[in-house]
Design a protein around this motif. Structure first.
Motif, short mmCIF file in Angstrom:
data_model
loop_
_atom_site.label_atom_id
_atom_site.label_comp_id
_atom_site.label_asym_id
_atom_site.label_seq_id
_atom_site.Cartn_x
_atom_site.Cartn_y
_atom_site.Cartn_z
N ASP A 162 -6.29 7.16 -7.82
CA ASP A 162 -4.53 6.54 -8.09
C ASP A 162 -4.74 5.43 -7.51
OD1 ASP A 162 -3.37 8.84 -9.03
OD2 ASP A 162 -3.10 10.12 -7.54
N ILE A 163 -5.08 4.62 -5.96
CA ILE A 163 -4.76 3.41 -5.92
C ILE A 163 -5.40 2.55 -6.23
CG2 ILE A 163 -5.27 2.28 -3.60
CD1 ILE A 163 -5.67 4.54 -2.08
N ALA A 164 -6.42 2.17 -7.15
CA ALA A 164 -7.59 2.04 -7.68
C ALA A 164 -7.01 1.40 -8.94
CB ALA A 164 -8.67 2.16 -8.10
N ALA A 165 -6.06 2.39 -9.72
CA ALA A 165 -5.08 1.97 -10.86
C ALA A 165 -3.60 1.50 -10.50
CB ALA A 165 -5.05 3.54 -11.32
N VAL A 166 -2.99 1.56 -9.40
CA VAL A 166 -2.30 0.59 -8.81
C VAL A 166 -2.77 -0.61 -8.86
CG1 VAL A 166 -0.12 0.45 -7.26
CG2 VAL A 166 -0.68 2.62 -7.81
N VAL A 167 -4.00 -0.80 -8.23
CA VAL A 167 -4.21 -2.17 -8.16
C VAL A 167 -4.68 -3.25 -9.20
CG1 VAL A 167 -6.05 -3.77 -6.68
CG2 VAL A 167 -4.61 -2.08 -5.26
N GLN A 168 -5.50 -2.16 -10.23
CA GLN A 168 -5.73 -2.74 -11.39
C GLN A 168 -4.23 -3.19 -12.25
OE1 GLN A 168 -8.56 -3.35 -11.24
NE2 GLN A 168 -8.95 -4.73 -13.58
N ARG A 169 -3.50 -1.76 -11.86
CA ARG A 169 -2.36 -2.05 -13.34
C ARG A 169 -1.37 -3.10 -13.31
NH1 ARG A 169 -1.11 0.77 -17.65
NH2 ARG A 169 1.54 0.88 -18.10
N GLU A 170 -0.83 -3.25 -11.43
CA GLU A 170 0.29 -3.77 -11.37
C GLU A 170 -0.04 -5.30 -11.29
OE1 GLU A 170 3.36 -3.24 -10.77
OE2 GLU A 170 3.00 -0.77 -10.60
N ASP A 171 0.57 -6.33 -12.02
CA ASP A 171 -0.15 -8.01 -12.61
C ASP A 171 0.86 -8.76 -11.34
OD1 ASP A 171 -1.78 -7.26 -14.02
OD2 ASP A 171 -0.34 -7.40 -15.71
N ASP A 172 2.10 -7.88 -10.71
CA ASP A 172 3.14 -8.90 -10.43
C ASP A 172 3.36 -8.19 -8.16
OD1 ASP A 172 3.74 -6.38 -10.79
OD2 ASP A 172 6.37 -6.74 -10.76
N LEU A 173 1.56 -7.81 -7.71
CA LEU A 173 1.84 -6.75 -6.74
C LEU A 173 1.67 -7.88 -5.71
CD1 LEU A 173 -0.76 -3.62 -5.87
CD2 LEU A 173 0.31 -5.44 -4.22
N GLN A 174 2.63 -7.78 -5.16
CA GLN A 174 2.73 -9.03 -4.09
C GLN A 174 1.63 -9.03 -2.36
OE1 GLN A 174 4.99 -11.63 -4.72
NE2 GLN A 174 4.46 -10.61 -7.43
N TRP A 175 0.64 -9.38 -3.26
CA TRP A 175 -0.50 -8.79 -1.36
C TRP A 175 0.32 -9.69 -0.52
CZ3 TRP A 175 -3.58 -5.15 -2.67
CH2 TRP A 175 -4.16 -4.98 -3.81
N GLU A 176 0.36 -11.27 -0.03
CA GLU A 176 1.13 -11.04 0.92
C GLU A 176 2.12 -10.54 1.96
OE1 GLU A 176 -0.29 -13.26 2.78
OE2 GLU A 176 -1.81 -13.66 1.37
N ARG A 177 2.89 -9.82 0.69
CA ARG A 177 4.22 -9.30 1.28
C ARG A 177 2.90 -7.66 1.79
NH1 ARG A 177 8.59 -8.27 -2.99
NH2 ARG A 177 9.05 -10.68 -2.49
N LEU A 178 2.96 -7.14 0.92
CA LEU A 178 2.13 -6.20 1.11
C LEU A 178 1.41 -5.77 2.70
CD1 LEU A 178 1.19 -3.25 0.60
CD2 LEU A 178 -0.47 -3.72 -1.09
N LEU A 179 0.25 -6.36 2.56
CA LEU A 179 -0.32 -6.75 4.31
C LEU A 179 0.81 -7.24 4.93
CD1 LEU A 179 -2.24 -7.10 1.58
CD2 LEU A 179 -3.70 -9.70 3.53
N ALA A 180 1.73 -8.02 5.41
CA ALA A 180 2.47 -8.23 6.21
C ALA A 180 3.49 -7.21 6.36
CB ALA A 180 3.47 -9.43 5.89
N ARG A 181 3.67 -5.93 5.85
CA ARG A 181 4.71 -4.93 5.73
C ARG A 181 3.95 -3.55 6.16
NH1 ARG A 181 7.39 -3.30 0.19
NH2 ARG A 181 8.53 -4.82 0.77
N ALA A 182 2.51 -3.52 5.87
CA ALA A 182 1.66 -2.70 6.77
C ALA A 182 1.19 -3.36 8.10
CB ALA A 182 0.37 -2.98 5.56
N GLU A 183 1.39 -4.62 8.44
CA GLU A 183 0.72 -4.85 10.21
C GLU A 183 2.45 -4.07 10.53
OE1 GLU A 183 -1.21 -6.39 11.63
OE2 GLU A 183 -2.75 -6.83 9.59
N ARG A 184 3.49 -4.70 9.84
CA ARG A 184 4.76 -4.36 10.45
C ARG A 184 4.65 -2.52 10.43
NH1 ARG A 184 7.42 -8.36 6.98
NH2 ARG A 184 7.76 -5.89 5.57
N MET A 185 4.39 -1.95 9.91
CA MET A 185 4.54 -0.37 9.80
C MET A 185 3.24 0.12 10.68
SD MET A 185 5.11 0.46 6.44
CE MET A 185 4.31 2.35 6.00
N ASP A 186 2.33 -0.84 11.27
CA ASP A 186 1.16 -0.75 12.39
C ASP A 186 0.43 1.10 11.51
OD1 ASP A 186 2.10 -1.98 14.19
OD2 ASP A 186 3.00 0.15 15.70
#
Length: 362
Positions: free
Chosen positions: A247-271
């Motif tokens: 499931d994770i690999a499929a989302v990574v592969q399929r979502e062309d507009d995934l905002q990586w910087e936003r994702l990593l920053a959100r993960a950091e804020r959420m611990d």
């Protein structure tokens, strides 16, 4: 063919690596004598049978025996019928919630199948999961009862503080409608032992509609939030099946507009950075989920690899090992908490759950 060879075939068919290389590997495994029963059993164990059968057809096509192709068509037809029923029921529930002005997000089931794989028939779903604000559970309870739902048998007889405590510890409440449909209503996206904010509103504001064929659209997660939910879902379930990784690999592969910087920053804020690192590493290492170079470097390294190694070994021997060894479970849970406070919170929640389960059994 040995179980290890069958597992290699399943992984090859789920992989996102070069199609030509995957086809060559699959053909090589075929020549070594594929036991289709073993391969299908493993795919079923790992809860990826629809995806495995579809990808086998895509890779090997005419080389498959006609009986096998027919079996694949029949299986896919059955999954589509089941998931179409789930999608229709989810649309009915979502419409009723919308009419009542109650926010709701659909978490997995056919919505995840459509968002991650582009086809509701590529992921088998037993029930459906939705998320609501915890302070609106009473309203949702009344609305679902009006739709013909009742509390699941495991919840029957719980009232007052007992029901509230059980709902808090589990982060969800199960409803059923007849013998055909189960709806898990989450009042938290993850139980309180995990680094997931209880505030529903921010996830709702970032929600995106997911179109479910002719049944209409339902509100689903943004791609970034979907990944955060999926990596925690894998950790919560101790990575018992390749489906969590797929499931994770499929989302990574399929979502062309995934905002990586936003994702990593959100993960950091959420611990939740360690949890995300592990999920992305597993998706890349096991199934070739393509990551940007910076994200790959961020998600890799000895600490993550040391946690992932026993999980990968466990998945490779899944039928013979019903659960991850206790030591590996503890290591994985503690290693995926970013702070000491997070580790303490998880330990306290786990202890409370065990005590409460003992009370319910007595």
């Amino acid at each position: 063919m040995s179980d290890s060879g069958a597992y290699a075939l399943v992984r090859t068919c789920l992989s996102h690596r070069c199609s030509a290389a995957r086809r060559e590997t699959a053909q090589s495994l075929l020549e070594s004598g594929v036991d289709w029963g073993t391969a299908q059993r493993l795919a079923r164990w790992h809860r990826v049978l629809p995806l495995f059968l579809h990808n086998v057809t895509e890779l090997l096509g005419p080389e498959l025996p006609s009986a096998m192709r027919e079996q694949i068509r029949d299986h896919r037809r059955g999954v589509r019928i089941r998931n179409t029923f789930l999608a229709q029921e989810l649309s009915r529930v979502c419409q009723r919630f919308d009419d009542a002005g109650l926010p709701l997000l659909v978490m997995k089931g056919p919505v995840l199948a459509q968002a991650a794989y582009g086809d509701i028939a590529l992921r088998h779903s037993v029930d459906a999961d939705v998320a609501i604000p915890s302070d609106q559970f009473s309203e949702a309870d009344c609305l679902l009862k009006d739709l013909g739902y009742e509390h699941a048998a495991k919840r029957t007889g719980m009232w007052g503080w007992q029901a509230s405590l059980s709902r808090y510890l589990d982060g969800q409440w199960e409803f059923t409608r007849g013998d055909t449909f189960t709806l898990d209503v989450h009042t938290r996206l993850m139980p309180p032992g995990y680094s997931f904010p209880p505030n529903f509103q921010s996830f709702w504001e970032r929600a995106r509609p997911v179109q479910l064929g002719d049944t209409g659209s339902v509100p689903g997660f943004s791609p970034e939030d979907r990944l955060l939910v999926l990596v925690h879902h894998g950790i919560k379930n101790q990575w018992r099946a390749l489906r969590h990784v797929a499931d994770i690999a499929a989302v990574v592969q399929r979502e062309d507009d995934l905002q990586w910087e936003r994702l990593l920053a959100r993960a950091e804020r959420m611990d939740a950075a360690r949890a995300l690192r592990l999920g992305l590493y597993m998706a890349h290492d096991l199934l070739g989920g393509m990551l940007p170079d910076r994200v790959h470097d961020w998600a890799s390294g000895p600490p993550v690899q040391n946690v992932a190694a026993p999980l990968q070994e466990y998945l490779a021997n899944r039928p013979e090992r019903s659960s991850l060894p206790y030591g590996a479970r503890v290591q994985m849970q503690l290693a995926t908490k970013d702070t000491l406070a997070g580790q303490v919170r998880y330990g306290a929640h786990s202890l409370l759950q065990h005590l409460w389960s003992a009370v319910l059994r007595s």
